[in-house]
Design a protein around this motif. Sequence first.
Motif, PDB file in Angstrom:
ATOM      1  N   VAL A   1       0.730  -1.159   0.009  1.00 16.07           N
ATOM      2  CA  VAL A   1       0.071  -0.023   0.003  1.00 16.07           C
ATOM      3  C   VAL A   1       0.831   1.105  -0.110  1.00 16.07           C
ATOM      4  O   VAL A   1       1.883   1.093   0.634  1.00 16.07           O
ATOM      5  CB  VAL A   1      -0.787   0.156   1.296  1.00 16.07           C
ATOM      6  N   GLY A   2       0.375   2.285  -0.482  1.00 11.69           N
ATOM      7  CA  GLY A   2       1.322   3.414  -0.622  1.00 11.69           C
ATOM      8  C   GLY A   2       0.617   4.833  -0.651  1.00 11.69           C
ATOM      9  O   GLY A   2      -0.601   4.822  -0.978  1.00 11.69           O
ATOM     10  N   ALA A   3       1.185   5.825  -0.470  1.00 11.13           N
ATOM     11  CA  ALA A   3       0.637   7.053  -0.609  1.00 11.13           C
ATOM     12  C   ALA A   3       1.644   8.082  -1.321  1.00 11.13           C
ATOM     13  O   ALA A   3       2.741   8.164  -0.987  1.00 11.13           O
ATOM     14  CB  ALA A   3       0.237   7.867   0.710  1.00 11.13           C
ATOM     15  N   GLN A   4       1.234   9.092  -2.042  1.00  5.64           N
ATOM     16  CA  GLN A   4       1.897   9.816  -2.696  1.00  5.64           C
ATOM     17  C   GLN A   4       1.565  11.261  -2.812  1.00  5.64           C
ATOM     18  O   GLN A   4       0.006  11.450  -3.082  1.00  5.64           O
ATOM     19  CB  GLN A   4       1.832   9.426  -4.344  1.00  5.64           C
ATOM     20  N   PHE A   5       2.265  12.381  -2.687  1.00  3.35           N
ATOM     21  CA  PHE A   5       1.863  13.737  -2.775  1.00  3.35           C
ATOM     22  C   PHE A   5       2.670  14.272  -3.843  1.00  3.35           C
ATOM     23  O   PHE A   5       3.964  13.971  -3.909  1.00  3.35           O
ATOM     24  CB  PHE A   5       2.268  14.414  -1.263  1.00  3.35           C
ATOM     25  N   GLY A   6       2.106  15.184  -4.634  1.00  6.45           N
ATOM     26  CA  GLY A   6       3.145  15.694  -5.992  1.00  6.45           C
ATOM     27  C   GLY A   6       2.291  16.759  -6.409  1.00  6.45           C
ATOM     28  O   GLY A   6       1.208  17.214  -6.067  1.00  6.45           O
ATOM     29  N   ARG A   7       2.967  17.453  -7.553  1.00  4.39           N
ATOM     30  CA  ARG A   7       2.373  18.471  -8.171  1.00  4.39           C
ATOM     31  C   ARG A   7       2.805  18.528  -9.459  1.00  4.39           C
ATOM     32  O   ARG A   7       3.918  18.123  -9.780  1.00  4.39           O
ATOM     33  CB  ARG A   7       2.955  20.021  -7.421  1.00  4.39           C
ATOM     34  N   SER A   8       2.123  18.873 -10.436  1.00  3.95           N
ATOM     35  CA  SER A   8       1.969  18.916 -11.813  1.00  3.95           C
ATOM     36  C   SER A   8       2.187  20.146 -12.101  1.00  3.95           C
ATOM     37  O   SER A   8       1.362  21.118 -11.780  1.00  3.95           O
ATOM     38  CB  SER A   8       0.911  18.054 -12.595  1.00  3.95           C
ATOM     39  N   TYR A   9       2.790  20.678 -13.326  1.00  2.00           N
ATOM     40  CA  TYR A   9       2.889  21.950 -14.089  1.00  2.00           C
ATOM     41  C   TYR A   9       2.615  21.692 -15.527  1.00  2.00           C
ATOM     42  O   TYR A   9       3.318  21.347 -16.367  1.00  2.00           O
ATOM     43  CB  TYR A   9       4.273  22.561 -14.016  1.00  2.00           C
ATOM     44  N   LEU A  10       1.541  22.236 -15.866  1.00  2.00           N
ATOM     45  CA  LEU A  10       0.587  21.707 -17.231  1.00  2.00           C
ATOM     46  C   LEU A  10       0.677  22.975 -17.850  1.00  2.00           C
ATOM     47  O   LEU A  10      -0.145  23.813 -17.711  1.00  2.00           O
ATOM     48  CB  LEU A  10      -0.473  20.986 -17.052  1.00  2.00           C
ATOM     49  N   GLY A  11       1.597  23.426 -18.846  1.00  6.56           N
ATOM     50  CA  GLY A  11       1.619  24.579 -19.499  1.00  6.56           C
ATOM     51  C   GLY A  11       1.109  24.318 -20.860  1.00  6.56           C
ATOM     52  O   GLY A  11       0.760  25.268 -21.731  1.00  6.56           O
ATOM     53  N   ASN A  12       0.629  23.122 -21.561  1.00  2.00           N
ATOM     54  CA  ASN A  12       0.186  22.903 -22.705  1.00  2.00           C
ATOM     55  C   ASN A  12      -0.833  22.016 -22.596  1.00  2.00           C
ATOM     56  O   ASN A  12      -0.830  20.953 -23.645  1.00  2.00           O
ATOM     57  CB  ASN A  12       1.529  22.414 -23.514  1.00  2.00           C
TER      58      ASN A  12
END
Length: 287
Positions: free
Chosen positions: A240-251
């Motif tokens: 089992v796992g947990a993930q925290f992140g951020r995306s930068y979508l410029g297109n």
Amino acid sequence: MKNLLVLLFAFMGITTFAQSSTEPQTSWGGVSDRKGQNYIYWGYNRASYLRSYIHFKGEGYDFDLKEVSATDMPAKFDPNVYFNAKYFSVPQFNARVGHFITDQFSVSLGWDHMKYRLTPTQTCILNGYIDTVKYAGQQYIGNFNNQQILYTTSFMDFHHSNGFNFVRAAAEYRAPVWTDKTNKYGLYMWCSGNLGFFLPWTDFTFYGERHLNWLHLAGWGWSASSGLRFEAGKHFFAQVGAQFGRSYLGNIMLEDGDKNARAQQAITFMERSWSIGTYFGGGKKKR
């Protein structure tokens, strides 16, 4: 997306064949001995998203939506979907292959197939311009200066419904929490740092005109992951796992027939996942 999956499994098959044909027959050292082993896992996820800001620009509109909320889009459990390769991309899934450089440290490459949709009914802030001629008679037209509106699907429906796809490389470390006396069973904590790119498949409807766009490279992102993994014997594990992140979508593609119709957005996400997998090759000690 099917081509990506085919390439992933082809790589695994080639690696397994190469190792099985060149490695000498040796004995296995137990769950603490993973150096040189490869692994693969498959699982499913749920995702949550913080409120975000999106800029939309195309023919007849140039505006921002601020403080918008979104949800994931989990598929209801159905064996005919979850256990049918034809519909593999309908559920939100995780797939990954990796290699242990040491007993504790590994590198991997994988694909997190999350889904993202703006909450169909919500209040948010509209700032910018919507053409009064092209969209005459619609609810929101003209100039807006940080005006609060009621967002509904009669205005817009925006989602990455065939995948808010995070293709990421990871560097992972695992540490023992418990192992039995025979070293055949163990519970491990793992954590990883991740970096990759996003390939969304965006579905965009604006005042009733729908654009089901193609899979496309929209930007990049990072994340950190952690979880628990139960290992049983030489090959099997579940985690089992947990993930925290951020995306930068410029297109982000809005209208596939118009190269100038694009959106920009940064999405902060939290993912929970559960997976089963297997170790193969390597991880052996000489007789």
